[in-house]
Design a protein around this motif. Structure first.
Motif, PDB file in Angstrom:
ATOM      1  N   GLU A 378      -9.373  -1.185   1.467  1.00 28.20           N
ATOM      2  CA  GLU A 378      -8.549  -0.691   0.359  1.00 28.20           C
ATOM      3  C   GLU A 378      -7.952  -1.902  -0.339  1.00 28.20           C
ATOM      4  O   GLU A 378      -7.315  -2.749   0.289  1.00 28.20           O
ATOM      5  CB  GLU A 378      -7.452   0.237   0.854  1.00 28.20           C
ATOM      6  CG  GLU A 378      -6.611   0.821  -0.262  1.00 28.20           C
ATOM      7  CD  GLU A 378      -5.601   1.843   0.219  1.00 28.20           C
ATOM      8  OE1 GLU A 378      -4.711   2.199  -0.584  1.00 28.20           O
ATOM      9  OE2 GLU A 378      -5.701   2.281   1.374  1.00 28.20           O
ATOM     10  N   VAL A 379      -8.145  -2.007  -1.625  1.00 31.18           N
ATOM     11  CA  VAL A 379      -7.741  -3.189  -2.378  1.00 31.18           C
ATOM     12  C   VAL A 379      -6.225  -3.195  -2.563  1.00 31.18           C
ATOM     13  O   VAL A 379      -5.644  -2.255  -3.117  1.00 31.18           O
ATOM     14  CB  VAL A 379      -8.442  -3.236  -3.749  1.00 31.18           C
ATOM     15  CG1 VAL A 379      -7.946  -4.437  -4.565  1.00 31.18           C
ATOM     16  CG2 VAL A 379      -9.949  -3.300  -3.556  1.00 31.18           C
ATOM     17  N   GLY A 380      -5.597  -4.263  -2.069  1.00 37.89           N
ATOM     18  CA  GLY A 380      -4.163  -4.433  -2.221  1.00 37.89           C
ATOM     19  C   GLY A 380      -3.842  -5.434  -3.308  1.00 37.89           C
ATOM     20  O   GLY A 380      -4.735  -6.073  -3.883  1.00 37.89           O
ATOM     21  N   ALA A 405     -20.265  -0.948  -3.288  1.00 38.34           N
ATOM     22  CA  ALA A 405     -19.857   0.318  -3.898  1.00 38.34           C
ATOM     23  C   ALA A 405     -18.341   0.353  -4.022  1.00 38.34           C
ATOM     24  O   ALA A 405     -17.624  -0.354  -3.300  1.00 38.34           O
ATOM     25  CB  ALA A 405     -20.350   1.508  -3.077  1.00 38.34           C
ATOM     26  N   ILE A 406     -17.866   1.181  -4.940  1.00 34.17           N
ATOM     27  CA  ILE A 406     -16.433   1.366  -5.166  1.00 34.17           C
ATOM     28  C   ILE A 406     -16.157   2.861  -5.242  1.00 34.17           C
ATOM     29  O   ILE A 406     -16.924   3.612  -5.859  1.00 34.17           O
ATOM     30  CB  ILE A 406     -15.980   0.707  -6.491  1.00 34.17           C
ATOM     31  CG1 ILE A 406     -16.359  -0.781  -6.522  1.00 34.17           C
ATOM     32  CG2 ILE A 406     -14.473   0.875  -6.702  1.00 34.17           C
ATOM     33  CD1 ILE A 406     -16.297  -1.388  -7.912  1.00 34.17           C
ATOM     34  N   THR A 407     -15.063   3.296  -4.618  1.00 30.25           N
ATOM     35  CA  THR A 407     -14.611   4.677  -4.817  1.00 30.25           C
ATOM     36  C   THR A 407     -13.169   4.648  -5.300  1.00 30.25           C
ATOM     37  O   THR A 407     -12.370   3.812  -4.877  1.00 30.25           O
ATOM     38  CB  THR A 407     -14.717   5.522  -3.537  1.00 30.25           C
ATOM     39  OG1 THR A 407     -13.851   4.987  -2.515  1.00 30.25           O
ATOM     40  CG2 THR A 407     -16.148   5.560  -3.022  1.00 30.25           C
ATOM     41  N   GLN A 423      -6.102  -1.790  -7.897  1.00 28.72           N
ATOM     42  CA  GLN A 423      -5.381  -1.656  -6.637  1.00 28.72           C
ATOM     43  C   GLN A 423      -5.484  -0.214  -6.156  1.00 28.72           C
ATOM     44  O   GLN A 423      -5.342   0.724  -6.936  1.00 28.72           O
ATOM     45  CB  GLN A 423      -3.919  -2.049  -6.816  1.00 28.72           C
ATOM     46  CG  GLN A 423      -3.703  -3.513  -7.141  1.00 28.72           C
ATOM     47  CD  GLN A 423      -2.229  -3.865  -7.251  1.00 28.72           C
ATOM     48  OE1 GLN A 423      -1.414  -3.396  -6.448  1.00 28.72           O
ATOM     49  NE2 GLN A 423      -1.881  -4.683  -8.229  1.00 28.72           N
ATOM     50  N   GLY A 424      -5.748  -0.043  -4.869  1.00 32.46           N
ATOM     51  CA  GLY A 424      -5.919   1.285  -4.300  1.00 32.46           C
ATOM     52  C   GLY A 424      -7.354   1.737  -4.235  1.00 32.46           C
ATOM     53  O   GLY A 424      -7.667   2.723  -3.552  1.00 32.46           O
ATOM     54  N   ASP A 425      -8.258   1.043  -4.955  1.00 36.05           N
ATOM     55  CA  ASP A 425      -9.676   1.361  -4.849  1.00 36.05           C
ATOM     56  C   ASP A 425     -10.175   1.064  -3.437  1.00 36.05           C
ATOM     57  O   ASP A 425      -9.674   0.159  -2.758  1.00 36.05           O
ATOM     58  CB  ASP A 425     -10.497   0.515  -5.828  1.00 36.05           C
ATOM     59  CG  ASP A 425     -10.389   0.985  -7.262  1.00 36.05           C
ATOM     60  OD1 ASP A 425      -9.753   2.038  -7.490  1.00 36.05           O
ATOM     61  OD2 ASP A 425     -10.933   0.303  -8.147  1.00 36.05           O
ATOM     62  N   HIS A 426     -11.172   1.823  -3.010  1.00 30.88           N
ATOM     63  CA  HIS A 426     -11.873   1.519  -1.763  1.00 30.88           C
ATOM     64  C   HIS A 426     -13.188   0.842  -2.122  1.00 30.88           C
ATOM     65  O   HIS A 426     -13.968   1.377  -2.923  1.00 30.88           O
ATOM     66  CB  HIS A 426     -12.117   2.790  -0.957  1.00 30.88           C
ATOM     67  CG  HIS A 426     -10.900   3.281  -0.246  1.00 30.88           C
ATOM     68  ND1 HIS A 426     -10.864   3.522   1.106  1.00 30.88           N
ATOM     69  CD2 HIS A 426      -9.650   3.541  -0.707  1.00 30.88           C
ATOM     70  CE1 HIS A 426      -9.657   3.929   1.453  1.00 30.88           C
ATOM     71  NE2 HIS A 426      -8.901   3.955   0.365  1.00 30.88           N
TER      72      HIS A 426
END
Length: 443
Positions: A378-380, A405-407, A423-426
């Motif tokens: 999870e991108v911080g 991949a990105i969700t 931020q918050g992307d997986h």
């Protein structure tokens, strides 16, 4: 983090090798030669002794351990080891067990047996087999981001339509990323001009639909598995059949022992249980093994599994998946004709290693015995990926890292150069083993 591992066999050694670069690790085993060999190969503290003995655990400095991993080949020893540690410390304990009966008991009560987390080898093995059955052309399959993203490993056969094509020619899928190519001992990060050579193992990451479409492209003669024959009513065989039932399939299971066959027939209502010897050629021919999509060999030893797999394929079965207890035999099985060899010890080591790393990543898949990893993070706010287009952030990523991949908010986002990761992307990434330490500091 300080980790104490009890058991220096295949599982314990693999876990120690995975963790030693980034954590302080102690390994305990009653076999002094094993301990000495592991200390020589990996930077760990070695302790000779019985891990279920309090004095031995004290020698391993259990009082300062963050995690204790009991990974011997004996279920009871592992459980007792965790219980012993609990009497003197609040260390988080992980126990490996083969039988799922202990797992079922443990799940009924919080911290039963003094175990904080339990890993059931036979169930894990069956789950790995079931994932491969769901994508028959693949050698390895993992899912990420609550099932939105799938990672798969495929071998490029000489007869494959994509053999000798460039990645640009083979890449005809909007939501698929060619993450890596495993070629002999090298990990190749593919570019558009990279040629897919026969014998390569290619790692792809993308939506389940795109991965399945690519699987059909890479091996058009391998259709979805509907006709599955499980050979052996072992615990692994039972769980494999049960999981296949849960997916809506109706497998057949062959078991030679009368009492075991009757027991399985009572427990597996959606499975046809056949009482016979799976190495009996006439029996296999009567059961139309030539029409079988996948044979799963789950007998009680490696030699029988090899024989059953090769016999079934010789009689016309499309593909064979075999349980291989000895990790050293895995390359041999696949070299002589078994399509996928699943090693329970390796599956267990991967699961335990994955669990110990969950504070760094949402999910982890270990590729080819630690040659690489696929991570979901999870991108911080501190990540080099945050709030930047991918073409800018990749310059700050180590070599050997590929964004697969990105969700975002439960939706799949196709990674392109101008895609801004928020931020918050997986994000699901492929990371070469040599780049893991450097990647962890910037992601």
């Amino acid at each position: 983090m300080y980790v104490v591992i009890v058991g220096a066999g295949e599982v314990g050694s693999a876990i120690a090798g995975s963790l030693a670069d980034t954590h302080d690790v102690a390994v305990v085993d009653i076999d002094g030669d094993r301990v000495e060999e592991l200390v020589y190969d990996v930077d760990v503290l070695g302790v000779e002794g019985d891990g279920a003995d309090l004095e031995t655990l004290a020698d391993a400095n259990i009082e300062r351990a963050d995690i204790l991993i009991a990974s011997t080949d004996d279920d009871e020893t592992n459980i007792v080891t965790c219980g012993t540690a609990m009497t003197v410390t609040d260390t988080f304990t992980i126990s490996r067990v083969k039988s799922a009966k202990f797992l079922r008991t443990w799940e009924q009560s919080e911290r039963a047996f003094g175990v904080d987390h339990m890993v059931a080898t036979n169930l894990l093995t069956a789950e790995a087999i079931t994932r491969v059955v769901g994508l028959p052309a693949a050698q390895d399959v993992e899912t990420f981001a609550d099932g939105l993203v799938q990672m798969a490993e495929f071998e490029i056969a000489e007869t494959s339509p994509v053999a000798d094509q460039t990645v640009e020619e083979a890449d005809r899928y909007e939501s698929l990323t060619f993450a890596a190519i495993l070629r002999d001992d090298d990990v190749v990060i593919p570019r558009g001009e990279t040629v897919l050579e026969p014998g390569d193992d290619v790692i792809v990451i993308g939506s389940q639909e795109s991965v399945h479409t690519f699987a059909h492209e890479i091996a058009p003669d391998v259709d979805g598995a509907r006709n599955v024959l499980v050979v052996g009513g072992s615990d692994v065989g039972y769980h494999t059949a049960r999981l296949l039932q849960d997916r809506g399939l109706k497998p057949r299971l062959v078991e030679q022992n009368h009492e075991r066959a009757r027991e399985l027939a009572e427990e597996l209502e959606g499975t046809t249980v056949l009482e016979s010897d799976a190495t009996d050629r006439e029996f296999l021919e009567r059961e139309h093994v030539a029409d079988v999509d996948i044979v799963v060999a789950a007998l009680d030893n490696d030699e029988k599994n090899l024989l059953a797999s090769l016999l079934a394929k010789r009689l016309g079965a499309n593909r064979a998946v075999a349980v291989v207890d000895s990790g050293a035999y895995v390359p041999l099985f696949e070299a002589v004709g078994v399509d996928v060899a699943v090693n329970p010890r390796e599956a267990t080591a991967e699961e335990i290693t994955r669990f110990t790393r969950e504070h760094q990543a949402e999910n982890v898949a270990i590729i080819e015995s630690d040659r690489a990893e696929v991570l979901e993070i999870e991108v911080g706010p501190e990540s080099v990926l945050a709030d930047r287009p991918i073409r800018e952030s990749v310059d700050d990523l180590p070599e050997g890292v590929v964004i697969g991949a990105i969700t975002r908010d439960g939706e799949l986002v196709i990674p392109r150069g101008d895609t801004v990761i928020q931020q918050g992307d997986h994000v699901v990434l492929f990371v070469d083993a040599e780049s893991l330490d450097a990647a962890s500091t910037v992601l």
